[in-house]
Every structure is written in C-alpha cells, then in structure tokens.
Design a protein around this motif. Structure first.
Motif, PDB file in Angstrom:
ATOM      1  N   ILE A   1     103.695  14.617  99.843  1.00 54.12           N
ATOM      2  CA  ILE A   1     102.279  14.932  99.969  1.00 54.12           C
ATOM      3  C   ILE A   1     102.057  16.185  99.135  1.00 54.12           C
TER       4      ILE A   1
ATOM      5  N   ILE B   1      91.522   9.321 107.532  1.00 58.67           N
ATOM      6  CA  ILE B   1      92.297   9.898 106.451  1.00 58.67           C
ATOM      7  C   ILE B   1      92.342   8.917 105.295  1.00 58.67           C
TER       8      ILE B   1
ATOM      9  N   ARG C   1      89.667  13.873 105.724  1.00 54.07           N
ATOM     10  CA  ARG C   1      90.693  14.494 104.910  1.00 54.07           C
ATOM     11  C   ARG C   1      91.140  13.511 103.838  1.00 54.07           C
TER      12      ARG C   1
ATOM     13  N   GLU D   1     101.816  11.698 114.744  1.00 57.41           N
ATOM     14  CA  GLU D   1     102.471  12.926 114.309  1.00 57.41           C
ATOM     15  C   GLU D   1     103.692  12.549 113.488  1.00 57.41           C
TER      16      GLU D   1
ATOM     17  N   ILE E   1      94.380   8.146 101.792  1.00 60.58           N
ATOM     18  CA  ILE E   1      95.555   8.523 101.012  1.00 60.58           C
ATOM     19  C   ILE E   1      95.409   7.931  99.611  1.00 60.58           C
TER      20      ILE E   1
ATOM     21  N   GLN F   1      96.313  18.195 100.383  1.00 54.43           N
ATOM     22  CA  GLN F   1      95.347  17.542 101.260  1.00 54.43           C
ATOM     23  C   GLN F   1      94.220  18.483 101.578  1.00 54.43           C
TER      24      GLN F   1
ATOM     25  N   ILE G   1      94.299  12.814 101.190  1.00 58.88           N
ATOM     26  CA  ILE G   1      95.675  13.233 100.931  1.00 58.88           C
ATOM     27  C   ILE G   1      96.091  12.683  99.584  1.00 58.88           C
TER      28      ILE G   1
ATOM     29  N   ILE H   1     107.744  14.342 104.846  1.00 59.10           N
ATOM     30  CA  ILE H   1     106.326  14.086 105.131  1.00 59.10           C
ATOM     31  C   ILE H   1     105.949  14.735 106.461  1.00 59.10           C
ATOM     32  N   ASN H   2     104.948  15.599 106.436  1.00 63.29           N
ATOM     33  CA  ASN H   2     104.385  16.175 107.657  1.00 63.29           C
ATOM     34  C   ASN H   2     102.918  15.823 107.707  1.00 63.29           C
ATOM     35  N   LEU H   3     102.535  15.118 108.763  1.00 66.26           N
ATOM     36  CA  LEU H   3     101.150  14.648 108.822  1.00 66.26           C
ATOM     37  C   LEU H   3     100.750  14.485 110.276  1.00 66.26           C
ATOM     38  N   THR H   4      99.606  15.016 110.634  1.00 69.61           N
ATOM     39  CA  THR H   4      99.107  14.760 111.987  1.00 69.61           C
ATOM     40  C   THR H   4      97.723  14.149 111.880  1.00 69.61           C
ATOM     41  N   VAL H   5      97.476  13.183 112.727  1.00 65.21           N
ATOM     42  CA  VAL H   5      96.175  12.515 112.753  1.00 65.21           C
ATOM     43  C   VAL H   5      95.652  12.571 114.177  1.00 65.21           C
TER      44      VAL H   5
END
Ligand SMILES: Nc1ncnc2c1ncn2[C@@H]1O[C@H](COP(=O)(O)OP(=O)(O)O)[C@@H](O)[C@H]1O
Ligand SMILES: [Mg+2]
Lengths: 398, 256
Positions: free
Chosen positions: B228, B44, B219, B17, B46, B231, B221, B34-38
């Motif tokens: 980002i 993912i 996903r 997160e 990029i 996405q 990105i 940066i906001n990213l959840t995996v």
C-alpha cells in the motif's frame, strides 16, 4: 427479345429459375443425391437376388428354426446343440449385452477414478494415472483383449492349484468360481422388503424436499435412503430365517462343480474393454472437471457453500453436461468393440449368428443382415437414451 | 454524495483488520506488510497498476487466498486454517467478480436462492421472496426466470450483485466489477453500487472508475508492487497525490 422466349419454353425457364436460386438449388441437389442413393441400393439388391437365384439360392430366414448343431460355452438361458439358430442368436445377444453392460459400468468406474486421480496433487498418483491413460489409449484394443486373455490363461494356476483369496472363491485358468446364492421359497420376503424400501426412499426424497421448501430444514436424504434400501432387505433376510443359502463350488475331478463361474473368455473381454474404454473416459472426466472454470468454485465458496456442496450443486451438474456427448460415443464404441470377442472364443452375436451359424448354413447375407440390425438397434437405443438425457440437461443461452 | 453524507454512516465498529499481512506465491512476494482497517459502513476504493496485488488482497479477506504472515480479523474472527471460522466469515462477506461467475446451469432466481437455501437453511419460498426483493433493487426482476447466458453483461453483473446480497452480507468485496463490461453498461452497474453505498453497506472495491471513487469512497488506497503506497480521502488523493508512483499512475489513467 422475342427470340429468347421461343428458345426457352416456359417450364424450362421456370426450372432454370429454381436452379439459379440459392435456396432452391440446395434442395434440388439433395433430392438428386437421395434418388441416386436409392437407385444404387436398389441395383445392388436386385443384382444380389439375381445372382443368388442363378446359384439356386433364395433369400430366406427359415433356417433360423433349424437345429444349430453347435455348443456355446456360456449361455444364460437354456441352450444345447439341438437348439435352433434363433436361440443361438438370442444367446449371442445376451452375451453381447452382458459384456457390454458390465464393461460400461466398470469402464465408467475406472474412468471416474483415474480421471479424478489424474488431477491429484500427488505427483506419483497423477503420473501412474497418466501412464495408464496413455497405455490404454495407445495399445490397440484387440491386443489388449489378447493380453488379458493370455494373462488369465497363462499366469493363473490349474483348477487343482487354484488361488483362493476367500472362502469359496477360486481363481484358476478355467475361470473365477464364486459361491452362488440359492433362493429358498421364503426369499420373496426379501424382494418384497426391497420394493417397499425403494418406495419408501422415493417418498422420503419428496418429503424431504417439501420439508426443505416449507421450513428450510435439510435431511441427510442420501444417507437415510441408502440405509433404508440396504437395511430393510437385510432385516427381512434375518426375520424370514435366512432364506438365501450359498452353493459353494467344489473341486470334482479336473474342475469345479456348483457355484457361479466367470469364464476366462468373459473375464478377459470384460477387463480388456473396460481397461481400454476407461482410459478414454478418464480423459473425458479430467477435461470435464477442468472445463468448469475455477471461477465457479470461487463464486460458490464466496457464498459460503462448503466444498462438498459446491461439487454436488455447482461443479458436477456442469461437468456432466460437458461429458455426456463424448461419453455416448465411448459407450457405443465399447459395444462395437465387444464384437472382437471372437478372437478369444467368447460367444457373442458375431461368433454365434454372424460366425458359426453363417458358416454352417452358408446363409451369409441373412446372417450378416441379422447381426447388422442387432448392432444398429442396440446402438440407436443407447444413443436415443443418452441424447434424451443430454437434451434434458442442456444449457440455455450462452 | 456529500462529504458529510459519506462520513455519516461510518461507525467506530471494526469490520476488517489486516495487521502486517504478507503473502507469497512460491518465491514471489505478492503482498508486503499490508496494514488496513475498515470500519462498519466505510467504503474503500483500491486502485493500482495491473499485477500490483489488488485482487490478491481482497481475496485474502474471504480466504479464497491464504496469507502466510500477519493476521486478518473479520468481524472479530481471525482467519486461520479453522474451517468453521472460514465458513462463518464467508457467509458474512459477499464478493462480486470481474467475470460475474454466475452459475450457468441455474436460472437467475436459482442463482440467488442457492446459498440462502443450502447455507442459511431458509425455506424456499422465503428465499425466493428475498431474492425477488434484491432483483428489484438491481432492477432486473423481469429476468428472474432466465438463465445467465440469456442476459447482457450488465444484467449478469447486477444478477451477481443480487446473488451476493441474498446472503445479507455485512461486507461486500468488488473485484473490478465493471472492467469486463461494454462502456454503455458500466453506468448501470455503478449506479447499483452507489445505491448500495447510500444504504450504508461496508464496501471494498477494486476499480479504476475514479468518478465512482470520488462519489462514494471514504478512502482511496493506491497499491503498487504488493504494497500500500498511499491512502487518503478521495478529494486529497486526487488533488494532491504525495507519492511519485501515485502521481504517475493517476496521470496515466486520467489521460484517457
Ligand atoms: N495463483 C497464482 N500463482 C502465482 N502467481 C500469481 C497467482 N495469482 C496471481 N499471481 C501474481 O500475483 C501478482 C498479483 O496478482 P493480482 O492480485 O491478481 O493483481 P491485480 O489484481 O492487482 O492485477 C501478479 O503478478 C500475478 O501474476
Ligand atoms: Mg485483479
């Protein structure tokens, strides 16, 4: 055409063929060069022999057993002016070896610290190390020897006014006096304890490796072995009733008696050689560490290895390889530079057999040849050992 | 992999997160909010122009780089200055580099067993068996006793993947794993990565291999200028890129 075969008989044609062949021509040139060199050396030796004979001199090493008739201020084996030239030579070899070994050790320590500190993020520290490296590398070593000698002779007080930073330690322009350990008979117990400790440490290192391979457990091998090697002899020392006494130096008349002394000549030469070579080694260390790319550290970190393990298992083994070959030249350079000892009166090989003995006997050729072969022997010995180490750790591939 | 196959392995469990993460190099703002959840099992990809901060982003996840603002949580542990936590996270997060970064003084086998032995305290024999398994998985078991310098680029990168897998990581980070390889070796590395994806490994890959992205990514990105930008699922991402910069970037890399 037939005309050609008669002009060039077969062997000549064969020789010409060899000469025109790229592979063989190289060999032929090398053989010719070797023959020319041997001839040249032969002529020099023959001429020298003839000239010496004309002067009524003959090459011979008999003088080595005659009394040397001069004093040597620092001798680690028994020596006086009645001792032979041979013994004087041995004293010289020991003195050269002593200052070289001490110099190599101190230069390595200085170089290691200065090299690592030169990479420090602290601006002041890295600048100071930079200044040291530049000074050390750019001032001729002869000047540095004279400088250290002058510092000791002129800035330190007379024996009567010695500086005494610790009990029994006296610094003066006659040398650095320290207490000398005196072994009593029971001291063998300590030696025995040391031998046992080393053997135990050896065994434990192997044992720890086996345990690791079988169970995955890690022992702090280094710490435990260090404790063993220091602790066991220390224990023996107390159990055997402290069989090592100390002989303190005492001021008698104009100088100290008893204790051990580092003479100003030795100290100056030792510090100067270490200071000079240390500057070069610092640069080697710095380059060695920098050469191991940042990527190696990152790969190790990303596997979860801690910084200290990363240094030990990944960075140092690689930095050592980069550093060893130039380090060999530094060590050899230091040994050869020690022959400058004569300018401050330190009695090394050059000062004994290559200096006073030569002047007194007039046997220049013999004395120089002995000196030369001793240096050659020492240097070849050192480089053989270091090259062996280097081959052992060499990288495969790449 | 089909769309269904792709989504099957994804669970609801949060692996990584990143909330409002910012990073600066001196004055230079490399990562911007940066906001990213995996999630566990998610893959993912990029992409983005060179210098857009892709490497920096994934290097923040195992703290090879430090972020200055926002929070990064890996497997429930927040990355702060706490060295214990950093170590713990690095053990669980594997990383594969563009230039392999194998240890040249160790054999492929020793490269693989180093961390299991010294970090996981695994007996040597067990570590070697484990390493052999992974070397088989990346199809270079016969190279085990060789040194990295004796291997081709593709083999080296596969050895590096095996080395990472030997720590049994929960997440794998790939930083342009094929961009230093000769064209004929790219496929052998991508094949290994596709297989890993099939086995359900959580992965974050920085790569410009769009075929790979289409095959395995849940996903894709797009990053530019430290942000980002967009996405989306790969089908949507490639068919209908919304942002102009994404369109421009895609048209550039798909041209050749
Ligand atoms: N250690 C560093 N110091 C200063 N700037 C850096 C450093 N590392 C990267 N940068 C800069 O940060 C930006 C992003 O770098 P990076 O994350 O490597 O981009 P990418 O991987 O997308 O090509 C680049 O402009 C790069 O020049
Ligand atoms: Mg990058």
């Amino acid at each position: 055409m037939t005309g050609e075969t008669t002009v060039f008989p077969n062997p000549l044609r064969w020789a010409l063929g060899l000469w025109r062949d790229q592979k063989h021509r190289g060999t032929i040139i090398q053989i010719m060069a070797l023959v020319a060199l041997l001839l040249f050396i032969g002529i020099i030796i023959r001429n020298t022999a003839i000239n010496l004979q004309a002067l009524g001199l003959e090459i011979g090493y008999d003088f080595l057993t005659e009394p040397a008739n001069y004093d040597i201020n620092q001798h680690l084996i028994d020596y006086n002016s009645l001792s032979s030239h041979l013994r004087a030579t041995v004293v010289g070899i020991i003195n050269t070896a002593l200052v070289s070994v001490c110099g190599i050790i101190l230069a390595t320590v200085i170089g290691l610290f200065a090299g690592i500190l030169r990479l420090s993020k602290n601006w002041l520290v890295s600048r100071i190390m930079y200044a040291y490296v530049e000074f050390g590398r750019n001032v001729p070593v002869l000047l540095q020897i004279l400088l250290f000698h002058a510092l000791i002779i002129h800035t330190l007080p007379h024996p009567r006014a010695s500086l005494s930073p610790m009990d029994g330690v006296f610094l003066s322009n006659r040398g650095f006096y320290v207490p000398q350990p005196v072994l009593e008979p029971a001291a063998w117990a300590i030696l025995a304890a040391l031998v046992i400790a080393v053997a135990a440490a050896w065994w434990f290192a192997g044992h720890a490796k086996r345990v690791q391979e079988n169970t995955g457990r890690h022992y702090p091998v280094f710490t435990i072995n260090l404790a063993l090697i220091i602790g066991l002899p220390l224990l023996a020392f107390f159990l055997a009733g402290r069989p090592i006494g100390l002989d303190f130096p005492q001021l008698k008349g104009f100088n100290y008696q008893g204790g051990m002394v580092l003479r100003p000549e030795f100290t100056a030469l030792w510090f100067a050689l270490s200071f000079y070579a240390g500057a070069y080694i610092a640069e080697l260390v710095r380059a060695g560490i920098l050469a191991i790319s940042r990527g190696q550290t990152e790969a190790a970190y990303s596997l979860g290895l801690r910084p200290n393990w990363t240094m030990r298992l990944v960075i140092l083994p690689q930095a050592m390889r980069v550093m060893v070959p130039p380090l060999i030249s530094q060590y050899l350079g230091l040994i050869k530079d020690s022959s400058l000892a004569i300018v401050i009166g330190y009695m090394d090989i050059v000062a004994t057999i290559g200096g006073i003995s030569l002047n007194q006997t007039g046997r220049a050729l013999e004395c120089m040849s002995i000196t030369l072969f001793i240096y050659l022997g020492i240097s070849l010995g050192v480089s053989t050992v270091m090259n062996w180490y280097n081959r052992r750790v060499a990288l495969v591939g790449s | 992999m089909s769309a269904q196959e792709k989504s099957m392995s994804v669970s609801d469990e949060m692996m990584i997160e990143m909330n409002g993460v910012h990073k600066w190099y001196g004055q230079f703002h490399v990562l911007k909010n940066i906001n990213l959840t995996v999630k566990r099992g998610e893959r993912i990809v990029i992409c983005g122009p060179s210098g857009s901060g892709k490497s920096t982003l994934i290097r923040c996840i195992n703290r090879l780089e430090e972020h200055q603002q926002g929070e990064i949580i890996v497997e429930g542990t927040e990355l702060t200055g706490n060295l214990k936590h950093i170590e713990q996270i690095r053990r669980e997060v594997g990383m594969v580099f563009q230039h392999f970064n194998l240890f040249p003084h160790l054999t492929v086998m020793e490269n693989c067993t180093l961390a299991p032995i010294w970090v996981r305290h695994m007996p040597k024999q067990e570590a070697e068996e484990l390493a052999m398994n992974y070397l088989r998985q990346v199809k270079i078991p016969e190279q085990a006793e060789k040194f990295p310098g004796q291997l081709s680029g593709g083999q080296q990168q596969r050895a590096a993947i095996a080395r990472s897998l030997c720590m049994r990581p929960k997440v794998m980070l790939f930083d342009e794993p094929t961009s230093a390889l000769d064209p004929e070796m790219i496929k052998e590395v991508l094949d290994i990565m596709i297989e890993l994806a099939r086995d359900g490994m959580t992965m974050i890959c920085v790569t410009h291999e769009m075929g790979f992205a289409k095959t395995v990514a849940n996903r894709v990105i797009f990053m530019d200028g430290g942000e980002i930008i967009e996405q989306n699922e790969p089908e949507e991402f490639f068919a209908n890129p919304k942002n102009e910069r994404t369109q421009l970037f895609l048209s550039q890399i798909l041209q050749h």
